[in-house]
Write a protein that holds these residues in place. Structure first.
Motif, PDB file in Angstrom:
ATOM      1  N   LYS A   1       0.814  -1.208   0.000  1.00 62.22           N
ATOM      2  CA  LYS A   1       0.000   0.000   0.000  1.00 62.22           C
ATOM      3  C   LYS A   1       0.854   1.268   0.000  1.00 62.22           C
ATOM      4  O   LYS A   1       0.325   2.362  -0.207  1.00 62.22           O
ATOM      5  CB  LYS A   1      -0.915   0.029   1.228  1.00 62.22           C
ATOM      6  CG  LYS A   1      -1.987  -1.047   1.232  1.00 62.22           C
ATOM      7  CD  LYS A   1      -2.904  -0.878   2.448  1.00 62.22           C
ATOM      8  CE  LYS A   1      -4.025  -1.902   2.438  1.00 62.22           C
ATOM      9  NZ  LYS A   1      -4.951  -1.706   3.592  1.00 62.22           N
ATOM     10  N   CYS A   2       2.134   1.123   0.249  1.00 64.91           N
ATOM     11  CA  CYS A   2       3.016   2.269   0.475  1.00 64.91           C
ATOM     12  C   CYS A   2       3.321   3.007  -0.826  1.00 64.91           C
ATOM     13  O   CYS A   2       3.751   2.401  -1.810  1.00 64.91           O
ATOM     14  CB  CYS A   2       4.307   1.805   1.134  1.00 64.91           C
ATOM     15  SG  CYS A   2       5.482   3.144   1.436  1.00 64.91           S
ATOM     16  N   GLY A   3       3.151   4.315  -0.801  1.00 62.51           N
ATOM     17  CA  GLY A   3       3.401   5.135  -1.983  1.00 62.51           C
ATOM     18  C   GLY A   3       4.864   5.451  -2.214  1.00 62.51           C
ATOM     19  O   GLY A   3       5.214   6.044  -3.235  1.00 62.51           O
ATOM     20  N   VAL A   4       5.735   5.082  -1.252  1.00 62.77           N
ATOM     21  CA  VAL A   4       7.162   5.371  -1.423  1.00 62.77           C
ATOM     22  C   VAL A   4       8.004   4.096  -1.378  1.00 62.77           C
ATOM     23  O   VAL A   4       9.193   4.139  -1.102  1.00 62.77           O
ATOM     24  CB  VAL A   4       7.658   6.378  -0.355  1.00 62.77           C
ATOM     25  CG1 VAL A   4       7.042   7.734  -0.593  1.00 62.77           C
ATOM     26  CG2 VAL A   4       7.368   5.899   1.060  1.00 62.77           C
ATOM     27  N   LYS A   5       7.393   2.954  -1.673  1.00 61.46           N
ATOM     28  CA  LYS A   5       8.116   1.685  -1.578  1.00 61.46           C
ATOM     29  C   LYS A   5       9.287   1.600  -2.546  1.00 61.46           C
ATOM     30  O   LYS A   5      10.275   0.916  -2.282  1.00 61.46           O
ATOM     31  CB  LYS A   5       7.167   0.505  -1.785  1.00 61.46           C
ATOM     32  CG  LYS A   5       6.415   0.466  -3.105  1.00 61.46           C
ATOM     33  CD  LYS A   5       5.508  -0.753  -3.139  1.00 61.46           C
ATOM     34  CE  LYS A   5       4.644  -0.795  -4.404  1.00 61.46           C
ATOM     35  NZ  LYS A   5       3.599   0.262  -4.360  1.00 61.46           N
ATOM     36  N   ASN A   6       9.192   2.304  -3.672  1.00 67.79           N
ATOM     37  CA  ASN A   6      10.295   2.243  -4.633  1.00 67.79           C
ATOM     38  C   ASN A   6      11.536   2.992  -4.164  1.00 67.79           C
ATOM     39  O   ASN A   6      12.609   2.849  -4.749  1.00 67.79           O
ATOM     40  CB  ASN A   6       9.840   2.788  -5.993  1.00 67.79           C
ATOM     41  CG  ASN A   6       8.820   1.875  -6.657  1.00 67.79           C
ATOM     42  OD1 ASN A   6       8.808   0.663  -6.420  1.00 67.79           O
ATOM     43  ND2 ASN A   6       7.961   2.443  -7.484  1.00 67.79           N
ATOM     44  N   TYR A   7      11.391   3.802  -3.121  1.00 70.11           N
ATOM     45  CA  TYR A   7      12.538   4.474  -2.507  1.00 70.11           C
ATOM     46  C   TYR A   7      13.072   3.690  -1.299  1.00 70.11           C
ATOM     47  O   TYR A   7      14.104   4.047  -0.737  1.00 70.11           O
ATOM     48  CB  TYR A   7      12.142   5.868  -2.001  1.00 70.11           C
ATOM     49  CG  TYR A   7      11.733   6.847  -3.073  1.00 70.11           C
ATOM     50  CD1 TYR A   7      12.684   7.509  -3.847  1.00 70.11           C
ATOM     51  CD2 TYR A   7      10.399   7.134  -3.303  1.00 70.11           C
ATOM     52  CE1 TYR A   7      12.321   8.425  -4.818  1.00 70.11           C
ATOM     53  CE2 TYR A   7      10.012   8.051  -4.271  1.00 70.11           C
ATOM     54  CZ  TYR A   7      10.980   8.689  -5.031  1.00 70.11           C
ATOM     55  OH  TYR A   7      10.604   9.599  -5.984  1.00 70.11           O
ATOM     56  N   CYS A   8      12.364   2.647  -0.903  1.00 71.79           N
ATOM     57  CA  CYS A   8      12.569   2.037   0.411  1.00 71.79           C
ATOM     58  C   CYS A   8      13.481   0.810   0.376  1.00 71.79           C
ATOM     59  O   CYS A   8      13.200  -0.174  -0.323  1.00 71.79           O
ATOM     60  CB  CYS A   8      11.196   1.650   0.983  1.00 71.79           C
ATOM     61  SG  CYS A   8      11.289   0.870   2.600  1.00 71.79           S
ATOM     62  N   ASN A   9      14.564   0.855   1.139  1.00 74.06           N
ATOM     63  CA  ASN A   9      15.470  -0.284   1.244  1.00 74.06           C
ATOM     64  C   ASN A   9      14.799  -1.509   1.836  1.00 74.06           C
ATOM     65  O   ASN A   9      15.099  -2.641   1.464  1.00 74.06           O
ATOM     66  CB  ASN A   9      16.681   0.092   2.109  1.00 74.06           C
ATOM     67  CG  ASN A   9      17.599   1.077   1.424  1.00 74.06           C
ATOM     68  OD1 ASN A   9      17.796   1.014   0.222  1.00 74.06           O
ATOM     69  ND2 ASN A   9      18.154   1.998   2.199  1.00 74.06           N
ATOM     70  N   TYR A  10      13.901  -1.291   2.786  1.00 76.56           N
ATOM     71  CA  TYR A  10      13.196  -2.411   3.424  1.00 76.56           C
ATOM     72  C   TYR A  10      12.384  -3.176   2.389  1.00 76.56           C
ATOM     73  O   TYR A  10      12.463  -4.405   2.307  1.00 76.56           O
ATOM     74  CB  TYR A  10      12.290  -1.866   4.524  1.00 76.56           C
ATOM     75  CG  TYR A  10      11.535  -2.930   5.310  1.00 76.56           C
ATOM     76  CD1 TYR A  10      12.004  -3.353   6.559  1.00 76.56           C
ATOM     77  CD2 TYR A  10      10.371  -3.500   4.823  1.00 76.56           C
ATOM     78  CE1 TYR A  10      11.326  -4.313   7.281  1.00 76.56           C
ATOM     79  CE2 TYR A  10       9.694  -4.473   5.525  1.00 76.56           C
ATOM     80  CZ  TYR A  10      10.170  -4.870   6.764  1.00 76.56           C
ATOM     81  OH  TYR A  10       9.504  -5.834   7.460  1.00 76.56           O
ATOM     82  N   TYR A  11      11.628  -2.464   1.560  1.00 72.07           N
ATOM     83  CA  TYR A  11      10.791  -3.115   0.545  1.00 72.07           C
ATOM     84  C   TYR A  11      11.649  -3.745  -0.526  1.00 72.07           C
ATOM     85  O   TYR A  11      11.427  -4.904  -0.907  1.00 72.07           O
ATOM     86  CB  TYR A  11       9.847  -2.095  -0.074  1.00 72.07           C
ATOM     87  CG  TYR A  11       9.061  -2.663  -1.243  1.00 72.07           C
ATOM     88  CD1 TYR A  11       8.032  -3.571  -1.047  1.00 72.07           C
ATOM     89  CD2 TYR A  11       9.389  -2.305  -2.562  1.00 72.07           C
ATOM     90  CE1 TYR A  11       7.334  -4.115  -2.112  1.00 72.07           C
ATOM     91  CE2 TYR A  11       8.692  -2.831  -3.620  1.00 72.07           C
ATOM     92  CZ  TYR A  11       7.666  -3.736  -3.410  1.00 72.07           C
ATOM     93  OH  TYR A  11       6.979  -4.263  -4.468  1.00 72.07           O
ATOM     94  N   ILE A  12      12.650  -3.025  -0.997  1.00 73.05           N
ATOM     95  CA  ILE A  12      13.515  -3.557  -2.060  1.00 73.05           C
ATOM     96  C   ILE A  12      14.211  -4.830  -1.595  1.00 73.05           C
ATOM     97  O   ILE A  12      14.301  -5.831  -2.333  1.00 73.05           O
ATOM     98  CB  ILE A  12      14.550  -2.499  -2.485  1.00 73.05           C
ATOM     99  CG1 ILE A  12      13.833  -1.314  -3.167  1.00 73.05           C
ATOM    100  CG2 ILE A  12      15.597  -3.092  -3.417  1.00 73.05           C
ATOM    101  CD1 ILE A  12      14.717  -0.124  -3.418  1.00 73.05           C
ATOM    102  N   GLY A  13      14.671  -4.834  -0.327  1.00 75.38           N
ATOM    103  CA  GLY A  13      15.320  -6.015   0.216  1.00 75.38           C
ATOM    104  C   GLY A  13      14.387  -7.199   0.329  1.00 75.38           C
ATOM    105  O   GLY A  13      14.802  -8.349   0.194  1.00 75.38           O
ATOM    106  N   SER A  14      13.103  -6.941   0.547  1.00 76.63           N
ATOM    107  CA  SER A  14      12.139  -8.036   0.731  1.00 76.63           C
ATOM    108  C   SER A  14      11.726  -8.696  -0.563  1.00 76.63           C
ATOM    109  O   SER A  14      11.230  -9.826  -0.563  1.00 76.63           O
ATOM    110  CB  SER A  14      10.898  -7.504   1.456  1.00 76.63           C
ATOM    111  OG  SER A  14      10.141  -6.636   0.615  1.00 76.63           O
ATOM    112  N   VAL A  15      11.920  -8.010  -1.700  1.00 77.35           N
ATOM    113  CA  VAL A  15      11.447  -8.573  -2.971  1.00 77.35           C
ATOM    114  C   VAL A  15      12.603  -9.096  -3.825  1.00 77.35           C
ATOM    115  O   VAL A  15      12.375  -9.743  -4.845  1.00 77.35           O
ATOM    116  CB  VAL A  15      10.656  -7.523  -3.779  1.00 77.35           C
ATOM    117  CG1 VAL A  15       9.412  -7.106  -3.030  1.00 77.35           C
ATOM    118  CG2 VAL A  15      11.502  -6.315  -4.132  1.00 77.35           C
ATOM    119  N   LEU A  16      13.856  -8.796  -3.426  1.00 76.36           N
ATOM    120  CA  LEU A  16      14.994  -9.291  -4.202  1.00 76.36           C
ATOM    121  C   LEU A  16      15.219 -10.787  -3.956  1.00 76.36           C
ATOM    122  O   LEU A  16      14.971 -11.288  -2.886  1.00 76.36           O
ATOM    123  CB  LEU A  16      16.249  -8.515  -3.820  1.00 76.36           C
ATOM    124  CG  LEU A  16      16.322  -7.079  -4.339  1.00 76.36           C
ATOM    125  CD1 LEU A  16      17.595  -6.403  -3.817  1.00 76.36           C
ATOM    126  CD2 LEU A  16      16.305  -7.057  -5.864  1.00 76.36           C
TER     127      LEU A  16
END
Length: 294
Positions: A279-294
């Motif tokens: 739901k987050c509008g800034v996930k593409n800037y977020c290390n937490y999100y990027i780390g979870s999908v790699l």
């Protein structure tokens, strides 16, 4: 060997690890990303849009609810209002906001006027500590009384509490701001690293309070190096304010709302555990999100 924090499970791991040994998430660099005005404006606007979208407010209701935080700077604050802010900060410190909210009327009834509180005798203090409708935390109660005495002395010396604040010229430079911060920490009970910033934010100075929610969000976005770096978080808050041309108190409350649990009409997006990344509008800037999908 240098240690880092896994962005997924928040446990400490070796910096040369490719995957977290605890949760298996891929380790992503958490070094600060390049900060520019366009990026900051984009982040803040997307955070606002996400908050509104995941709330019970219409766009106009959202604006009405938060617009009051745009007028915190340059307010005319009385000596008792300064004292009231200190009292609130003391009781909220370390407690859930929802817990303290239920007791605020009682707290304020006991600590309404610093001149009266400064003259409390031992019997009156014991009465407060034994009030079953009160938060019966003796350390916080004693701190409120000591702070009343201290404000009384400052007002007698400077003429008003505002003149004491203004004597540091806190908005003129970082050096002056931190001289005020050190003075607040020295003079007032329960005012430390984070709570001093909290107080300065609430009285309208150009600084946000780097609480654990702000630190978590800024760290995940790669804007600060770690979740203990209060000073860098303060500087990033100022950069947001300059880039968006919005008051620092408004910047502060929006980010806090983005990561704070148990809000009445808004959904917490960037929680410590199980954040709502999709739901987050800034996930593409977020290390937490990027780390979870790699």
């Amino acid at each position: 060997m240098e240690k880092i924090i896994c962005m997924s499970c928040q446990k400490t791991i070796d910096s040369d690890s490719r995957f977290c040994k605890y949760c298996g998430a891929r380790v992503v660099s958490t070094k600060k990303s390049k900060i520019n005005n366009d990026k900051l404006v984009s982040i803040f606007q997307n955070v606002c849009d996400t908050l509104c979208l995941n709330s019970e407010y219409t766009e106009q209701e959202f604006e009405d609810e938060f617009s009051r935080f745009k007028s915190y700077e340059n307010r005319d604050i009385s000596d008792n209002e300064y004292y009231r802010l200190l009292v609130d900060i003391i009781f909220y410190s370390g407690f859930k906001a929802s817990t303290v909210d239920k007791y605020l009327d009682v707290i304020h009834s006991h600590f309404e006027d610093y001149e009266i509180v400064a003259k409390y005798n031992l019997d009156q203090v014991e009465e407060i500590k034994n009030d079953k409708n009160m938060i019966q935390n003796k350390a916080k109660i004693d701190a409120c009384i000591r702070n009343a005495v201290r404000i009384k002395k400052i007002v007698e010396k400077y003429g008003s509490f505002k003149k004491y604040i203004d004597s540091f010229k806190p908005n003129s430079s970082d050096e002056c701001l931190f001289k005020l911060k050190k003075s607040l920490e020295k003079n007032f009970s329960f005012i430390g690293g984070t709570t001093a910033y909290h107080f300065m934010t609430d009285i309208g100075l150009n600084v946000l309070k780097p609480d654990r929610v702000i630190l978590r969000i800024f760290y995940r976005l790669g804007l600060i190096d770690n979740e203990e770096d209060l000073f860098s978080a303060v500087k990033v808050g100022r950069l947001f304010s300059r880039a968006t041309k919005l008051p620092i108190r408004y910047i502060d409350i929006i980010f806090v709302s983005y990561g704070q649990l148990n809000q009445e009409k808004m959904e917490c997006i960037c929680s410590e555990k199980n954040p709502k990344c999709l739901k987050c509008g800034v996930k593409n800037y977020c290390n937490y999100y990027i780390g979870s999908v790699l």
